[in-house]
Design a protein around this motif. Sequence first.
Motif, PDB file in Angstrom:
ATOM      1  N   SER A 162      72.955  22.988  85.132  1.00 26.16           N
ATOM      2  CA  SER A 162      71.796  23.870  85.022  1.00 26.16           C
ATOM      3  C   SER A 162      72.027  25.166  85.786  1.00 26.16           C
ATOM      4  O   SER A 162      72.633  25.167  86.862  1.00 26.16           O
ATOM      5  CB  SER A 162      70.549  23.178  85.577  1.00 26.16           C
ATOM      6  OG  SER A 162      69.446  24.058  85.594  1.00 26.16           O
ATOM      7  N   THR A 163      71.516  26.266  85.244  1.00 28.42           N
ATOM      8  CA  THR A 163      71.624  27.572  85.907  1.00 28.42           C
ATOM      9  C   THR A 163      70.273  27.998  86.483  1.00 28.42           C
ATOM     10  O   THR A 163      69.936  29.173  86.497  1.00 28.42           O
ATOM     11  CB  THR A 163      72.139  28.648  84.941  1.00 28.42           C
ATOM     12  OG1 THR A 163      71.212  28.777  83.839  1.00 28.42           O
ATOM     13  CG2 THR A 163      73.514  28.306  84.411  1.00 28.42           C
ATOM     14  N   PHE A 164      69.481  27.029  86.957  1.00 27.77           N
ATOM     15  CA  PHE A 164      68.176  27.362  87.540  1.00 27.77           C
ATOM     16  C   PHE A 164      68.364  28.221  88.787  1.00 27.77           C
ATOM     17  O   PHE A 164      69.421  28.229  89.406  1.00 27.77           O
ATOM     18  CB  PHE A 164      67.388  26.077  87.849  1.00 27.77           C
ATOM     19  CG  PHE A 164      67.829  25.345  89.080  1.00 27.77           C
ATOM     20  CD1 PHE A 164      67.116  25.461  90.264  1.00 27.77           C
ATOM     21  CD2 PHE A 164      68.959  24.531  89.064  1.00 27.77           C
ATOM     22  CE1 PHE A 164      67.521  24.784  91.412  1.00 27.77           C
ATOM     23  CE2 PHE A 164      69.364  23.839  90.201  1.00 27.77           C
ATOM     24  CZ  PHE A 164      68.646  23.973  91.375  1.00 27.77           C
ATOM     25  N   ASN A 165      67.308  28.947  89.154  1.00 29.20           N
ATOM     26  CA  ASN A 165      67.437  29.985  90.181  1.00 29.20           C
ATOM     27  C   ASN A 165      66.579  29.768  91.423  1.00 29.20           C
ATOM     28  O   ASN A 165      66.339  30.700  92.187  1.00 29.20           O
ATOM     29  CB  ASN A 165      67.130  31.346  89.566  1.00 29.20           C
ATOM     30  CG  ASN A 165      67.964  31.588  88.328  1.00 29.20           C
ATOM     31  OD1 ASN A 165      67.445  31.530  87.217  1.00 29.20           O
ATOM     32  ND2 ASN A 165      69.266  31.793  88.486  1.00 29.20           N
ATOM     33  N   GLY A 166      66.130  28.529  91.596  1.00 26.27           N
ATOM     34  CA  GLY A 166      65.354  28.222  92.788  1.00 26.27           C
ATOM     35  C   GLY A 166      64.200  27.301  92.479  1.00 26.27           C
ATOM     36  O   GLY A 166      64.162  26.645  91.429  1.00 26.27           O
TER      37      GLY A 166
END
Length: 332
Positions: free
Chosen positions: A271-275
């Motif tokens: 996943s490339t989630f950002n926080g």
Amino acid sequence: MLTVSKKKYAYLEKLSDKNKMINALAIDQRGSLKKMIAANSTKEVGDEGIINFKIEISRELTQFSSAILLDPEYGLPAAEARDENAGLLISYEKTGYDATEVGRLPDLLPIWSAKRIKELGADAVKILLYFDVDEDDAINDQKLAFTERVGSECMAEEIPYFLEIVTYDANNDDVKSAEYAKVKPHKVNEAMKIFSDERYGVDVLKVEVPVNMNFVEGFAKEGEAVYTREEAMNYYKEQSEATHLPFIFLSAGVTAELFQDTVRFAKEAGSTFNGVLCGRATWSNSVAIFAREGAEAAQEWLRSEGRKNIEDLNVAVAESASPWTDKVQVAK
């Protein structure tokens, strides 16, 4: 790649940690928080109780968070009490929805606007939208127009627009059931695709993880798994591919430990989630203490357990999230 103005970019930086990830604390709950306090108190809990609880959370925990999400109805004193380095998001929607009406339709707070929220010193406007991608077009079209209106306001004010999407199934009220777990990846990921369209003006999506981790092989109780570990990982990968926008995870009231495990699982899945914008997973256990024993006892819990919850989550996010700067560029 999302293109934003210099002003919006600067606001996003104020909401982030040094790694350009968002480690934010959510306490914009209103009706539900009042019920939580009242359920643990022997005396009547008025507005003062909810206001004071939010102040305690903000004062004690924002020194470990990159930002805090509050509401303008009860949360403004807490906004004043936050750490000087913590950014501020403000909710623009009315709490909850009218359960007597079909469709969980959203509404805005009548005396607020993106302009007024910006004038408070906020760094972002947040909207919560309940959304079922498979619901009747007549209902969903109202929600699409609603989302567009807020996006236009935020664009005019050059303030970031955070859209929180909470999915549901119009034909199944039990979102914690195994039946809902089976359709949740479709509900979450398709909604993200829709609201990533430029017409909505969203800058950051605040979303659920695409599976119910309580039904993932290795996390589920014996005999309750709905997804294999590999299937769950594929849904996380699909979620990242569903949007070009920065996106952050909400905690959905799970335990602090499970949320930390979830964040690490997301990383493992690619996943490339950002926080994160984490609420009850951080502070919910302090509600009963505040209600029964008062502010000083709650402070003691927040300075030990509450701090530990946030710092442990910060470590998990630092190890697992990606900087939003990978997805955002400044307009030339």
